[in-house]
Design an enzyme around this catalytic site. Structure first.
Site, PDB file in Angstrom:
ATOM      1  N   GLU A 257      48.532  54.630  36.541  1.00 37.32           N
ATOM      2  CA  GLU A 257      49.061  53.363  36.024  1.00 37.32           C
ATOM      3  C   GLU A 257      48.055  52.296  36.414  1.00 37.32           C
ATOM      4  OE1 GLU A 257      51.765  53.216  34.285  1.00 37.32           O
ATOM      5  OE2 GLU A 257      52.663  55.166  34.709  1.00 37.32           O
ATOM      6  N   CYS A 296      52.271  44.195  36.827  1.00 38.75           N
ATOM      7  CA  CYS A 296      51.420  44.899  35.857  1.00 38.75           C
ATOM      8  C   CYS A 296      51.943  44.714  34.451  1.00 38.75           C
ATOM      9  CB  CYS A 296      51.358  46.372  36.210  1.00 38.75           C
ATOM     10  SG  CYS A 296      52.987  47.091  36.394  1.00 38.75           S
TER      11      CYS A 296
HETATM   12  P1  NAP Z   1      43.393  48.751  43.912  1.00 38.73           P
HETATM   13  O1  NAP Z   1      42.460  47.904  44.651  1.00 38.73           O
HETATM   14  O2  NAP Z   1      42.843  49.692  42.916  1.00 38.73           O
HETATM   15  O3  NAP Z   1      44.219  49.531  45.032  1.00 38.73           O
HETATM   16  C1  NAP Z   1      45.261  50.397  44.695  1.00 38.73           C
HETATM   17  C2  NAP Z   1      45.419  51.455  45.763  1.00 38.73           C
HETATM   18  O4  NAP Z   1      44.276  52.321  45.772  1.00 38.73           O
HETATM   19  C3  NAP Z   1      45.526  50.893  47.171  1.00 38.73           C
HETATM   20  O5  NAP Z   1      46.460  51.647  47.884  1.00 38.73           O
HETATM   21  C4  NAP Z   1      44.129  51.094  47.723  1.00 38.73           C
HETATM   22  O6  NAP Z   1      44.094  51.168  49.122  1.00 38.73           O
HETATM   23  C5  NAP Z   1      43.777  52.411  47.103  1.00 38.73           C
HETATM   24  N1  NAP Z   1      42.345  52.704  47.041  1.00 38.73           N
HETATM   25  C6  NAP Z   1      41.309  51.827  47.057  1.00 38.73           C
HETATM   26  N2  NAP Z   1      40.140  52.512  46.945  1.00 38.73           N
HETATM   27  C7  NAP Z   1      40.461  53.825  46.867  1.00 38.73           C
HETATM   28  C8  NAP Z   1      39.693  55.030  46.740  1.00 38.73           C
HETATM   29  N3  NAP Z   1      38.358  55.011  46.681  1.00 38.73           N
HETATM   30  N4  NAP Z   1      40.338  56.209  46.707  1.00 38.73           N
HETATM   31  C9  NAP Z   1      41.685  56.256  46.755  1.00 38.73           C
HETATM   32  N5  NAP Z   1      42.469  55.153  46.884  1.00 38.73           N
HETATM   33  C10 NAP Z   1      41.858  53.951  46.919  1.00 38.73           C
HETATM   34  O7  NAP Z   1      44.509  47.909  43.133  1.00 38.73           O
HETATM   35  P2  NAP Z   1      45.382  46.672  43.690  1.00 38.73           P
HETATM   36  O8  NAP Z   1      44.470  45.514  43.770  1.00 38.73           O
HETATM   37  O9  NAP Z   1      46.178  47.069  44.870  1.00 38.73           O
HETATM   38  O10 NAP Z   1      46.440  46.485  42.503  1.00 38.73           O
HETATM   39  C11 NAP Z   1      46.266  45.584  41.452  1.00 38.73           C
HETATM   40  C12 NAP Z   1      46.099  46.321  40.142  1.00 38.73           C
HETATM   41  O11 NAP Z   1      47.130  47.291  39.976  1.00 38.73           O
HETATM   42  C13 NAP Z   1      46.196  45.434  38.924  1.00 38.73           C
HETATM   43  O12 NAP Z   1      45.139  45.717  38.058  1.00 38.73           O
HETATM   44  C14 NAP Z   1      47.519  45.813  38.272  1.00 38.73           C
HETATM   45  O13 NAP Z   1      47.547  45.640  36.878  1.00 38.73           O
HETATM   46  C15 NAP Z   1      47.653  47.233  38.656  1.00 38.73           C
HETATM   47  N6  NAP Z   1      49.060  47.631  38.665  1.00 38.73           N
HETATM   48  C16 NAP Z   1      49.514  48.477  37.703  1.00 38.73           C
HETATM   49  C17 NAP Z   1      50.835  48.859  37.700  1.00 38.73           C
HETATM   50  C18 NAP Z   1      51.347  49.805  36.664  1.00 38.73           C
HETATM   51  O14 NAP Z   1      52.438  50.311  36.816  1.00 38.73           O
HETATM   52  N7  NAP Z   1      50.614  50.078  35.595  1.00 38.73           N
HETATM   53  C19 NAP Z   1      51.713  48.378  38.671  1.00 38.73           C
HETATM   54  C20 NAP Z   1      51.234  47.516  39.633  1.00 38.73           C
HETATM   55  C21 NAP Z   1      49.896  47.141  39.619  1.00 38.73           C
HETATM   56  P3  NAP Z   1      43.724  49.850  49.999  1.00 38.73           P
HETATM   57  O15 NAP Z   1      44.754  48.839  49.685  1.00 38.73           O
HETATM   58  O16 NAP Z   1      43.783  50.357  51.388  1.00 38.73           O
HETATM   59  O17 NAP Z   1      42.360  49.440  49.534  1.00 38.73           O
END
Ligand code: NAP
Length: 521
Positions: A257, A296
């Site tokens: 997602e 999101c």
């Molecule tokens: P993110 O930076 O991609 O982080 C998401 C998760 O991935 C966090 O738990 C992060 O851990 C982890 N992560 C980071 N680098 C990783 C790696 N190399 N390997 C595995 N895991 C890793 O996203 P975010 O900033 O938290 O969230 C915002 C985004 O999520 C927005 O673009 C939003 O649209 C999207 N979103 C989508 C939905 C949906 O249902 N489609 C719902 C909510 C949000 P750390 O925090 O420890 O870095």
């Protein structure tokens, strides 16, 4: 230094090594708690969850696990006040916005508990009916779904520390699959507290629920071919995950997602002053301001016919202008903070970027904050942009600004609107506003290949509709293309991800000896 929160792995609470990463209050900048996953024995944690947790869960059937889900919902409900306090402190959300995350989670768990109660006491489900492979059905094919013997690893985004865990955990646990949760670091506190409460209550077998707070290093390496991974977050991290050898070599099943440029479309029949027009205005404002637009599913692009363009801008801006922004502890504040200063900087940069293709109508960067210091607080006011030349506004169709920001775009015809909506590259949700049932139905169907959900609002459903951005467990959540291509929720369909599908080809004598299985619907 603040408290270092512990991880829950292999049936024990374990502190990570080092001083950890601080989690902060986005209003005051104060440090709240710390998290660290450094030094955890992840292979042992995953093996324990698979064997102990999976074994314990499979010793029950669906209906028994549904009872545990109901107990989980009841427990979380009883501790709600503590969760609201953490959400205010760590996510900077006003009470109504915290409810979307906390009460939304409790509702979703309760819903899966109700659905699961009807699935009986076995550990497999029927998938469709028997199809003959020989004359007189002497040899037939029957598909079944059998729960995977692996773990479900959930890597979640910062914006839903509660719902983001439980909307996934409810169908996984109901399926009999143990969960390892890795919340986003920035807001991991709420997830940690909820898991701690559920573990302390002894609702689930040992190993059914594990929690890793802090960095993600090593998590994907610990996955084997029986496991599944559900990720919610940015497209960039999603790409890293898709390329990991757990996925490319060990065929770990992945649900993604990611980000999404969701749309609201005012249909041509909905002239300014009509009920449908007012409904769009109200919904756009709600979507932009709930959780400061950090959803999101939030509306990012608003499509209106050229003739309604000025009226729509005026009405949306006037309503947005009444939004009070600042410290969520102040009762006059309607919209709290972004999650931290990094997101704040990212939203400001995003507004700059969109402003290259659209004009700013209402600038939230200038908003007066209540009980919050603009030099410290991660607050930005609602920001509305507009462009009459929607086709040329490339950045608006390509860049998700994860905050209270949306752009109104003009279209010429319904066909034009459909094409412009598609420029989002695949989205979670689009909502339609109008009074003509036939044109709404036609538009809904025509957008179906590019969206996970089409939310249709006409005057007769105005009072009962569930909201453009509210993800209901009854409906599919996910979307094609840049939205990640994932599918979650949608009732019992969600259980499919946690099961393997197999075809049993046999004669009726063998098939009749299968236990009585329910269908996953
Ligand atoms: P993110 O930076 O991609 O982080 C998401 C998760 O991935 C966090 O738990 C992060 O851990 C982890 N992560 C980071 N680098 C990783 C790696 N190399 N390997 C595995 N895991 C890793 O996203 P975010 O900033 O938290 O969230 C915002 C985004 O999520 C927005 O673009 C939003 O649209 C999207 N979103 C989508 C939905 C949906 O249902 N489609 C719902 C909510 C949000 P750390 O925090 O420890 O870095």
């Amino acid at each position: 230094m603040s408290e270092l929160l512990k991880n829950y792995v292999a049936g024990a609470w374990v502190a990570g090594q080092g001083s950890g990463t601080p989690l902060v209050d986005p209003i005051s900048g104060d440090e709240l708690v710390r998290v660290s996953s450094v030094g955890l024995d992840l292979p042992a944690a995953f093996a324990y969850a698979r064997e102990q947790g999976g074994g314990g869960l499979r010793a029950m059937g669906y209906a028994q696990r549904a009872e545990r889900l109901a107990a989980t919902a009841k427990l979380l409900q009883a501790n709600r006040d503590a969760y609201y306090e953490i959400a205010t402190a760590n996510s900077g959300t006003v009470k109504n916005d915290s409810a979307v995350d906390i009460d939304g989670a409790i509702y979703t768990i309760g819903q899966y508990a109700r659905w699961g109660a009807a699935l009986g006491s076995e550990n497999a489900l029927l998938d469709g009916s028997r199809v003959g492979l020989a004359k007189d059905n002497a040899f037939v094919s029957q598909h079944v779904l059998v729960p995977t013997r692996g773990v479900a690893l959930f890597i979640n985004a910062f914006n839903f520390p509660s719902w983001g865990l439980w909307e996934k955990a409810a169908p996984a646990l109901l399926s009999g699959v143990p969960v390892i949760a890795k919340p986003a670091t920035a807001t991991a506190w709420l997830t940690q507290r909820m898991v701690a409460d559920v573990v302390a209550a002894g609702i689930w077998p040992e190993g059914a629920l594990s929690l890793i707070c802090g960095g993600s290093a090593g998590l994907l390496d610990a996955l084997n071919s029986t496991d599944v991974l559900s990720f919610t977050g940015s497209a960039e991290t999603a790409a890293i995950i898709r390329g990991h050898r757990a996925v490319t070599q060990r065929s770990v099943r992945v649900n993604i997602e990611a980000d999404s440029l969701n749309s609201a479309i005012l249909m041509p029949d909905a002239a300014p002053g009509s009920e449908a027009f007012d409904l769009l205005v109200k919904e756009v404002v709600r979507e932009m301001t709930v959780k400061s637009g950090q959803k999101c599913t939030a509306i990012r692009r608003v499509f209106v016919q050229e003739t309604a363009f000025d009226a729509a801008l005026e009405a949306i801006a006037a309503r947005l202008g009444k939004t009070t922004v600042g410290n969520p502890r102040n009762e006059t504040v309607r919209m709290g903070a972004l999650v931290n200063r990094e997101q704040h900087a990212s939203v400001l940069a995003g507004i700059e970027m969109l402003a290259q293709d659209a004009r700013i109508v209402l600038d939230g960067r200038q908003a007066t904050l209540i009980d919050a210091d603009p030099a410290i607080a991660a607050c930005v006011g609602p920001t509305l942009l507009a462009s009459l030349d929607a086709a040329a506004a490339h950045r608006v169709h390509e860049h998700e600004v994860f905050g209270p920001v949306a752009t109104v775009l003009a279209y010429r015809s319904v066909v034009d609107a459909g094409e412009l909506v598609g420029r989002g590259g695949g989205s979670l949700v689009a909502s339609l506003y109008g009074a003509d049932a036939q044109s709404l139905a036609d538009m809904a169907l025509s957008l179906g290949d590019r969206h996970g959900r089409i939310h249709v609002i006409s005057p007769e459903v105005a009072a009962v509709q569930s909201g453009h951005g509210n993800v209901m467990p009854q409906s599919l959540h996910g979307g094609p293309g840049r939205a990640g291509g994932g599918e979650e929720l949608g009732g019992l369909r969600a259980l499919g991800f946690y099961h393997r599908r197999a075809a049993i080809q046999a004669g009726p004598a063998v098939l009749d000896r299968l236990p009585t299985l329910s269908s996953h619907g």
